[in-house]
Structures are given as C-alpha cells and as structure tokens.
Design a protein around this motif. Structure first.
Motif, mmCIF file in Angstrom:
data_model
loop_
_atom_site.group_PDB
_atom_site.id
_atom_site.type_symbol
_atom_site.label_atom_id
_atom_site.label_comp_id
_atom_site.label_asym_id
_atom_site.label_seq_id
_atom_site.Cartn_x
_atom_site.Cartn_y
_atom_site.Cartn_z
ATOM 1 N N PRO A 298 0.817 -1.209 0.000
ATOM 2 C CA PRO A 298 0.000 0.000 0.000
ATOM 3 C C PRO A 298 0.854 1.263 0.000
ATOM 4 O O PRO A 298 1.943 1.295 0.567
ATOM 5 C CB PRO A 298 -0.812 -0.133 1.296
ATOM 6 N N VAL A 299 0.350 2.299 -0.646
ATOM 7 C CA VAL A 299 1.050 3.587 -0.663
ATOM 8 C C VAL A 299 1.143 4.106 0.770
ATOM 9 O O VAL A 299 0.144 4.155 1.495
ATOM 10 C CB VAL A 299 0.302 4.594 -1.547
ATOM 11 N N GLU A 305 -3.389 11.469 2.992
ATOM 12 C CA GLU A 305 -2.617 12.337 2.102
ATOM 13 C C GLU A 305 -2.774 11.896 0.650
ATOM 14 O O GLU A 305 -2.732 10.714 0.333
ATOM 15 C CB GLU A 305 -1.137 12.313 2.495
ATOM 16 N N THR A 306 -2.975 12.863 -0.237
ATOM 17 C CA THR A 306 -3.032 12.620 -1.677
ATOM 18 C C THR A 306 -1.922 13.417 -2.341
ATOM 19 O O THR A 306 -1.705 14.580 -2.011
ATOM 20 C CB THR A 306 -4.397 13.038 -2.247
ATOM 21 N N PHE A 307 -1.219 12.792 -3.271
ATOM 22 C CA PHE A 307 -0.163 13.491 -3.981
ATOM 23 C C PHE A 307 -0.106 12.983 -5.412
ATOM 24 O O PHE A 307 -0.684 11.952 -5.756
ATOM 25 C CB PHE A 307 1.193 13.317 -3.284
ATOM 26 N N VAL A 336 -2.237 9.573 -6.538
ATOM 27 C CA VAL A 336 -2.341 8.448 -5.610
ATOM 28 C C VAL A 336 -2.709 8.974 -4.228
ATOM 29 O O VAL A 336 -2.458 10.132 -3.894
ATOM 30 C CB VAL A 336 -1.025 7.645 -5.528
ATOM 31 N N THR A 337 -3.304 8.117 -3.434
ATOM 32 C CA THR A 337 -3.698 8.445 -2.067
ATOM 33 C C THR A 337 -3.075 7.414 -1.134
ATOM 34 O O THR A 337 -3.000 6.221 -1.472
ATOM 35 C CB THR A 337 -5.227 8.431 -1.917
ATOM 36 N N GLY A 379 4.358 10.891 1.243
ATOM 37 C CA GLY A 379 3.783 9.830 0.434
ATOM 38 C C GLY A 379 4.840 9.095 -0.361
ATOM 39 O O GLY A 379 5.744 9.704 -0.935
ATOM 40 N N GLU A 380 4.730 7.762 -0.375
ATOM 41 C CA GLU A 380 5.726 6.961 -1.091
ATOM 42 C C GLU A 380 5.051 5.807 -1.811
ATOM 43 O O GLU A 380 4.221 5.095 -1.250
ATOM 44 C CB GLU A 380 6.781 6.428 -0.124
#
Length: 408
Positions: A298-299, A305-307, A336-337, A379-380
């Motif tokens: 999962p992100v 957070e959304t980026f 992506v979230t 975010g990654e």
C-alpha cells in the motif's frame, strides 16, 4: 467573311471540348469504379491495445530533496514513521538600542513573556485532541542531526509546553506562550541561541505538517522584555526566526528489492527506460496512453494524504543525474492516495506525442517518475519493476492508424 467564319468555327470547337472535358471529369468523380488512386478511406481506424514488456530498464535513486531543504516539517507519531521538527533559532541579543545615537544600549533586565509561533499546514482531521509537544534540546543541531542522536532528548522530562490544537483547526497560525524560564537562551556556550523539538500526539496515531523557514512562513520565537534599572520602564520585543530547521525521524525503509520507488523524504525518483513498437511513436496518432504500475505494498505516508506522480521526459540519460525536460505541457501525471493498493495509472499521452514530434533517436525513450510536490510529502509509492513478469508495468494505448491510400 471567310476569316470570320473560321474564327467562329474555332470558338465553337473550343467550347465543345470544354463541355466534353467537364462531362468526362464528372463521370470519373462519380463513378464507383473510377475513384482516384489517392482517395482516403471513409472511416478512421481506432485501435486499443495493452503493451507488455515496455519497461526494459528501471532504477530508483533517493536524496533529491533532503528534510532540511523542504518548505515543511513533518511531525509524526505513526507506527510506520515517527518524527519531530527541529528548530534552532537566531541568537537573542543581550541588549537593544532605543535611539540611533545610543552606543551603550539597554540591557535586558527581565523577560515578561515568550511566545512560540508555528504555522500548521496539514493535519489528519480524523485525529482528535491533537497536541504539539515542545521539547528543549541542545543548540548544536544541524543537517547532521539524526533520529538516533535525538531520540534520547525527547522524553517527557524535556517537555516545556503542550500546545492544544482544536479539532476544527486544519490550517492555522498557532501562537502559544512558553514559560520564560524554560526557554531562556543558552548561557553555557554563550551563544544566545535556543533550540527546540516539536512532537505530536492525539487520540490516534497521526501526523501534522508545519511550515519551515524555507517556506516564507517560518516559526518565530518572540521575547517580550524590560530593560534593567534604571531603564526598567523601557520595553522591547525580540522576534527571532530559525537559524536552522529540519525534521528527523525513524529511518526510511531500505529500497533494496524494489525497482520503482517514488516519493517520501529524502525524496526518491525512478528512471524508466521504454522500448515501444515503432509504429506507436512514429506513425500513429495517439489519443490516449496510460502507464500502469502494480503496487507491491500500500502507498505509505501521512493519513489521508493525496499526492501526484509526474512522468518527466528525459533529455539526456545520465542515470540518477539525468537532464529532464522542464516543459510541463509534455509531462505525464497520475494521482495516488495513501493506502492505495493494486494499480496506479499515470497518463502518458503527452509524453508519447512529444516522442513522435521529435525525429530520430535524439531524445531517449525514458521518463523520470517523481512525486509532486516532491519537497513536501511523505507519500511513497513502491511498484514492481520491469522484470517482474505478470506484475511488470504495462502501457495501454488508444491510437489512430495512418490512412491507407488506394483503391477501396
């Protein structure tokens, strides 16, 4: 009279030839079996295909934006990542000069109050009873400060103030009083500086984002002071900004075993090299193209957070130091979230059209994937690499084939 008759006969013959020519031309244009050889087909041929094995090489590199270069400081108490903001303020002068001609100045006699001013940029609204924890730490903090060197200094015994943040507050300038005795500048080294760390806690694991000195909305420490006798009626305010600020946290997970890693801080980018069918980039008109990445986990990042992920074409391929094309009109983009699983889709139509517009092999068929904003997100994304079999990246392309001229 003979000459006139010949002239009239010539004009009549010419008119007849023009009429016959017009009739003959009309017959060729309307006859189904006599269509010119260069007639285009009546219908466009639109095709949709998914290309596999298009990513023939991929590499990830980390360290493009370091925490102390970021316009934000991430303060986290999550299971996956724990961090604190670190701020070393400018030195507080020991005196001030009320008038320009005063060379002796007024020495500080007493500190009436001190306020800490921080700017909250983001928070998890699902976390209630949010509090910022202010720790007093030594002033020798710089870009070499690590989590291991700081973790023993941020226990409860070093908390000098707890700042409550109301549940309805999302973006705000927070000003709160700090006990003067607890924040008195360092006198041991005679630096006149103050350094603090800021942590966070709430009724659930959470994280917040604060503006740093790189943002233009830097933290401030204000000392409201009175002069020493006989100038004890004089008052002054020392407004101190950060000499240095950053955030430090538990180490970022190692990237070994992951081909495509994008985001987080220190920021990671992924370089993808493509091998596409020649007709896709040379002769077709691309209507839509999307790169599909299969996530390996999962992100991660700050809750909710959304980026964005930006696909930037490479001008010169030098690996991690490749020269990128800055024109945003030819870049791809996806969103992506944190918590996303499955597949991430990045729109690539502009990139493919750009590659078609550039003749020959002057531009490599490669892009760099980077987070946006790159210097302000935890975010990654971690996705399977090109050699991962069924999990490898694919590209779906919708295109129009070129006209096939000729007899229908």
């Amino acid at each position: 009279m003979a000459r006139t008759s010949v002239w009239l006969s010539w004009k009549s013959a010419l008119a007849a030839l023009v009429t016959l020519g017009s009739i003959a031309c009309q017959e060729r244009l309307t006859s189904p079996g006599r269509c010119p050889e260069l007639c285009p087909p009546n219908d466009l041929e639109i095709e949709d295909t998914t290309l596999v094995g298009v990513v023939v090489s991929d590499s990830s590199f980390r360290g493009y934006v370091l925490p102390h270069e970021s316009p934000v400081m991430v303060v986290s108490a999550m299971d996956s990542f724990t961090s604190v903001a670190v701020i070393r303020f400018d030195a507080r002068p020991s005196r001030w000069f009320p008038t320009g001609g005063d060379t002796a100045g007024v020495r500080i006699g007493a500190v009436d109050s001190v306020t800490l001013d921080v700017r909250l940029l983001q928070r998890d609204t699902a976390a209630k009873n949010l509090e910022l924890l202010v720790y007093r730490i030594p002033v020798d903090q710089d870009s070499a400060t690590t989590w291991d060197s700081l973790v023993t200094l941020i226990d409860d015994s070093r908390i000098i103030q707890v700042i409550p943040v109301h549940d309805t507050v999302t973006v705000a300038n927070i000003v709160y009083k700090i006990p003067p005795a607890a924040i008195e500048p360092d006198t041991i080294t005679d630096s006149g500086m103050v350094a603090i760390a800021i942590g966070v806690r709430a009724d659930r694991r959470t994280a917040v984002t604060l503006f740093s000195g790189e943002s233009g909305a830097s933290p401030r420490l204000r000392f409201y002071v009175r002069g020493e006798a006989p100038n004890d009626t004089l008052r002054n305010t020392f407004n101190l900004g950060p000499r240095f600020d950053t955030f430090v946290g538990t180490p970022t997970p190692r990237d070994a075993g992951f081909g495509i890693v994008v985001g987080n801080l220190p920021a990671a980018r992924a370089l993808l090299r493509f091998e596409l069918p020649q007709y896709i980039v040379d002769s077709t008109s691309v209507l839509r193209a999307s790169l599909q990445l299969r996530l390996q986990q999962p992100v991660s990042g700050r809750p909710n957070e959304t980026f964005s992920i930006r696909a930037v074409p490479v001008l010169r391929d030098f690996g991690g130091k490749s020269v990128l094309i800055p024109d945003t009109s030819v870049q791809g983009r996806g969103t992506v979230t944190v918590g996303d699983t499955g597949t991430v889709v990045i729109e690539m139509s502009r990139v493919l059209r750009f590659w078609r517009a550039v003749s020959g092999d002057s531009i490599p068929r490669a892009v760099v994937l980077r987070a946006d904003p790159e210097d302000a997100t935890l975010g990654e994304l971690r996705a399977a690499r090109g050699g991962a079999g069924a999990s490898a990246p694919t590209m779906r392309v919708t295109f129009i084939r070129p006209y096939r001229f000729g007899v229908p």
